[in-house]
Design a protein around this motif. Structure first.
Motif, mmCIF file in Angstrom:
data_model
loop_
_atom_site.group_PDB
_atom_site.id
_atom_site.type_symbol
_atom_site.label_atom_id
_atom_site.label_comp_id
_atom_site.label_asym_id
_atom_site.label_seq_id
_atom_site.Cartn_x
_atom_site.Cartn_y
_atom_site.Cartn_z
ATOM 1 N N ASP A 1 -125.619 13.191 64.973
ATOM 2 C CA ASP A 1 -124.870 12.415 65.962
ATOM 3 C C ASP A 1 -124.316 11.144 65.332
ATOM 4 O O ASP A 1 -124.903 10.561 64.415
ATOM 5 C CB ASP A 1 -125.770 12.050 67.142
ATOM 6 C CG ASP A 1 -124.993 11.482 68.305
ATOM 7 O OD1 ASP A 1 -124.500 12.281 69.122
ATOM 8 O OD2 ASP A 1 -124.881 10.237 68.393
ATOM 9 N N GLU A 2 -123.175 10.710 65.824
ATOM 10 C CA GLU A 2 -122.511 9.494 65.350
ATOM 11 C C GLU A 2 -123.454 8.293 65.393
ATOM 12 O O GLU A 2 -123.507 7.492 64.453
ATOM 13 C CB GLU A 2 -121.290 9.217 66.232
ATOM 14 C CG GLU A 2 -120.050 8.881 65.471
ATOM 15 C CD GLU A 2 -118.866 8.672 66.407
ATOM 16 O OE1 GLU A 2 -117.755 8.492 65.896
ATOM 17 O OE2 GLU A 2 -119.067 8.665 67.641
ATOM 18 N N ALA B 1 -115.651 12.584 62.715
ATOM 19 C CA ALA B 1 -116.520 12.918 63.845
ATOM 20 C C ALA B 1 -115.803 13.860 64.810
ATOM 21 O O ALA B 1 -114.608 13.713 65.078
ATOM 22 C CB ALA B 1 -116.956 11.648 64.560
ATOM 23 N N MET B 2 -116.553 14.835 65.338
ATOM 24 C CA MET B 2 -115.978 15.829 66.238
ATOM 25 C C MET B 2 -116.830 15.970 67.490
ATOM 26 O O MET B 2 -118.057 15.820 67.436
ATOM 27 C CB MET B 2 -115.889 17.190 65.540
ATOM 28 C CG MET B 2 -114.948 17.242 64.352
ATOM 29 S SD MET B 2 -114.848 18.914 63.667
ATOM 30 C CE MET B 2 -116.527 19.138 63.090
ATOM 31 N N SER B 3 -116.175 16.263 68.587
ATOM 32 C CA SER B 3 -116.885 16.540 69.829
ATOM 33 C C SER B 3 -117.392 17.980 69.805
ATOM 34 O O SER B 3 -117.056 18.770 68.923
ATOM 35 C CB SER B 3 -115.955 16.337 71.024
ATOM 36 O OG SER B 3 -114.882 17.270 70.980
ATOM 37 N N THR C 1 -123.442 9.495 71.224
ATOM 38 C CA THR C 1 -122.036 9.598 71.632
ATOM 39 C C THR C 1 -121.644 11.043 71.925
ATOM 40 O O THR C 1 -120.646 11.286 72.600
ATOM 41 C CB THR C 1 -121.121 9.056 70.529
ATOM 42 O OG1 THR C 1 -121.207 9.906 69.375
ATOM 43 C CG2 THR C 1 -121.502 7.631 70.169
ATOM 44 N N ARG D 1 -120.576 12.960 69.691
ATOM 45 C CA ARG D 1 -119.681 13.320 68.590
ATOM 46 C C ARG D 1 -120.520 13.514 67.330
ATOM 47 O O ARG D 1 -121.413 12.735 67.041
ATOM 48 C CB ARG D 1 -118.613 12.240 68.384
ATOM 49 C CG ARG D 1 -117.647 12.138 69.566
ATOM 50 C CD ARG D 1 -116.694 10.970 69.390
ATOM 51 N NE ARG D 1 -115.905 11.071 68.176
ATOM 52 C CZ ARG D 1 -114.811 11.824 68.033
ATOM 53 N NH1 ARG D 1 -114.389 12.568 69.071
ATOM 54 N NH2 ARG D 1 -114.146 11.847 66.900
#
Length: 366
Positions: free
Chosen positions: A323-324, A342-344, A136, A138
């Motif tokens: 990663d997510e 979760a963060m970008s 993703t 994120r």
């Protein structure tokens, strides 16, 4: 899959970075000191190559050997250990030699070689475990800088001790033949110094690491299901796992049991000046070798799974983030707890900029 596990992510002050840097500086200084000790011993040995020959015992007849072995000694007999009633030749020493050379060494080599062969066969038949879904982009925070520093320090010491131990046990059959006595003498002396001085440091840091990771390695009911399904290799669908899955917990408790036994037996061997007799030292050596060879064999499988064998596993221990998609597939119960964090990449960059400006960054406690 990471080498070991840690606690759920929360925010702590940036002082963890300073502590981690301090640990690394201490280890570098300690390593330099130990290497200097090793080279000093080598220099002394080279300066007096005939010293051992000058202090060697003169020729002894077969009758004299039989006399010493039977215990019939006279006033001229001197034992090599203080306050000891052992003969110069004793049956327990021969028993130790037979156990070490005929059983422990061969089967240890079979265990390590067998593990390498099984992993290679598995890799060529099954291949790498890739993510079922696309990434993703994120990220979820998983490992703090302090925990990563502690992990890699313990891992580096473990590998160094394993390699030097294997050299002490098997090196003469390989390197002495290939490079000759001079190179072999340097290698065995350096291996002995490194093994003896790094061992206690490894023992202390291993205890610190085990205490730090205890909370997330308590066995749960879903861990049994994880083992029954072979970590997801048997049946369909993903198996439930919290922050640590069943395999990681098994590795943790192996280190907490066999690992500490290896450390304790190593201390007995490293410090022979606390009254332990030859029998104690001999059994400590056998226990140390069996435990160390077994851990080395299992660690090869663990390292494979955490690096080449599973896509995305090593990222958490190198960057601190996963990663997510990886979190959802391998640690779904933990993912459900932290998925809202979760963060970008952009959010992470902004957070890092804020941290560098004086704000607190998201890290895990030790």
């Amino acid at each position: 899959m990471n080498l070991l596990t840690a606690q759920a992510p929360i925010r702590v002050p940036r002082s963890g970075k300073g502590l981690a840097l301090g640990i690394w500086r201490f280890l570098v200084v300690a390593l330099v000191l130990m290497l200097s000790l090793g080279f000093t011993q080598l220099a002394v040995a080279q300066a007096e190559p005939d010293r051992e020959m000058r202090t060697a015992a003169p020729s002894i007849s077969a009758d004299q050997w039989r006399q010493v072995r039977s215990g019939e000694t006279d006033a001229n007999f001197r034992d090599s250990r203080f306050d000891s009633n052992y003969n110069l030749i004793n049956s327990s020493g021969e028993t130790w030699r037979q156990l070490r050379n005929r059983w422990v060494s061969p089967f240890g080599l079979i265990a390590i070689g067998g593990m390498i062969a099984v992993i290679a066969l598995f890799y060529f038949i099954v291949g790498r475990k890739r993510l079922d879904e696309p990434r993703t982009g994120r990220k979820l925070f998983r490992w703090s800088l302090l925990m990563r520093s502690l992990h890699w320090t313990v891992a580096t010491l473990f590998i160094t001790l394993a390699l030097t131990g294997l050299n002490l046990l098997f090196g003469k059959f390989v390197f002495r033949t290939l490079f000759g006595d001079a190179v072999w003498a340097w290698m065995i002396s350096a291996s002995k110094v490194l093994h003896n001085y790094l061992g206690p440091i490894f023992g202390v840091l291993l205890v610190v690491l085990l205490i730090s990771l205890l909370k997330d390695n308590i066995p749960k009911k879903h861990d049994w299901v994880w083992f029954k399904k072979g970590g997801g290799l048997v049946g369909k669908g993903h198996v439930d796992a919290g922050f640590a899955n069943g395999g990681e917990k098994a590795w943790y408790w192996l280190l907490a049991s066999v690992g500490l036994i290896v450390v304790a037996s190593g201390f007995v061997l490293d410090f022979p000046n606390y009254g332990q007799g030859r029998d104690t030292m001999q059994w400590a050596n056998i226990i140390h070798a069996i435990g160390a060879l077994g851990l080395t064999a299992v660690s090869i499988g663990h390292i494979y799974i955490g690096t080449l064998g599973t896509e995305g596993s090593i990222e958490g221990m190198t960057t601190g983030y996963v990663d997510e998609t990886w979190a959802k597939e391998h640690h779904n119960l933990w993912y459900e707890e932290v998925k809202d964090q979760a963060m970008s990449e952009e959010e992470m960059a902004a957070q890092k900029t804020g941290s560098n400006s004086g704000g607190a960054s998201a890290t895990k406690p030790s």
